[in-house]
Every structure is written in C-alpha cells, then in structure tokens.
Design an enzyme around this catalytic site. Structure first.
Site: not given
Length: 196
Positions: A76, A178, A180
């Site tokens: 990001c 992202h 994750e």
C-alpha cells in the site's frame, strides 16, 4: 525470515496476524543493524505518503533500504514510497522506481478513496503471483495510485483508470492492495514472497 520495517506508519497488526497464521517467521526492524538478521523485508504503510516518508527519513534507515539486495515488498503506502514522487503532500520518495504516485481524478462514477475488492490481472509471469489465477480479487484502500508503466508492472487493475496493482524492479516489489486482508489469494502472495 522476514523483517518488517517499523517506522510508525500505521497499524501493522493485520499483517503480523496474517504472517503468524501462515507460520511465516518475522521480526521488527527499527535500527540499521537489525537488517542483517533477515533475508526478506516488508515495508508496510497506511495513510499519507508524504507523512510516511518523513517518518521513514527520521529513522535514518533510508540509505540501508536503498542498498538492500535481498527481496523487499512494499504494501500500500509502502509500495508508493518506492516510487520517485507522490502528489500526496508534493513529496519526494525513495526513487527506487522512476514512476510517480498520482491522485485519482474527481469523478462522480468512482468514489475516492477506492475501497473494496478489485480484480487484478498479471502482465507477466513472476513467482510473486504463482498459483494465483488471472483476474483474482484483492482488497484495496487508497486515494492515490501508481502510474502504469509496462516496464515495472507485474499486474494491473482498473478503477476510473488503469494503474499498476503490483510492480517489480530488481529485488524490489510493491503491491497497492492489502494481501493480508485479501483472503486466500492474499495469503498465497505472502507465502510466495517468503520463498522468493
């Protein structure tokens, strides 16, 4: 083992939780001498690119980051820091990629920030996207994007305009989304990075 460059640019709990879930060993880097303990590195980041760059400069880690020869992944804002310049705060960044971070144009059809799931299309084969199907969805939250340049683009997506969803140059990688927070394919990408 992955070293997370800890410079105070946002919440990294979701990233560390994902790495723990995947059984990927990691630690924190806050001083130059910490780099030697790891063989891969992640630059996280959320929020304002200019403010993040200021925080990174205050750590004194910038020369060491630029000199890294082992795999580095910016996530990001961490990806945006790898570029030369951001319109956010009119900021000079790390300049590891000679491309810019630009603001989405005001457009009534596309809300800014771009928040949510978007399909990502590989532009060339790379181990980072191994076992991730073409057109897989990843989770984005951002108001600025990396200008598309075919020389550095690993994968692209479109939100009001086409832009680089992932970039690569030498040992440096970046993803605008992202991983994750992107479910199974995001976890696959993190596992792939841990093996590059």
């Amino acid at each position: 083992m992955i070293g997370i460059i800890n410079y105070g640019a946002g919440n990294i709990f979701s990233l560390t939780a994902a790495l723990e879930r995947l059984g990927i060993s990691f630690g924190m880097i806050s001083r130059e001498e910490d780099f030697g303990q790891y063989n891969r590195y992640i630059i996280p980041g959320v929020g304002h690119a200019g403010a993040a760059m200021n925080k990174l400069e205050l750590t004194g880690l910038v020369p060491a980051i630029k000199a890294l020869t082992k795999p580095v992944l910016g996530i990001c804002v961490g990806m945006q820091l790898l570029t030369s310049y951001s319109e956010e705060g009119d900021s000079t960044l790390l300049n590891l990629f000679p491309i810019k971070t630009l603001k989405f144009a005001n457009n009534t059809d596309y809300k800014v920030p771009h928040t949510g799931w978007n399909r990502v299309f590989p532009e060339r084969e790379n181990p980072l996207f191994e076992n991730i199907p073409n057109g897989s969805h990843f989770y984005f939250v951002h108001s600025y994007f990396i200008e598309y340049n075919i020389e550095y683009t690993l994968s692209s997506t479109t939100y009001s305009n086409k832009f680089s969803a992932a970039i690569m140059r030498d040992n440096f990688y970046g993803v605008q989304f992202h991983p994750e927070k992107s479910g199974a394919y995001g976890e696959t990408l993190l596992k792939n990075f841990s093996k590059i």
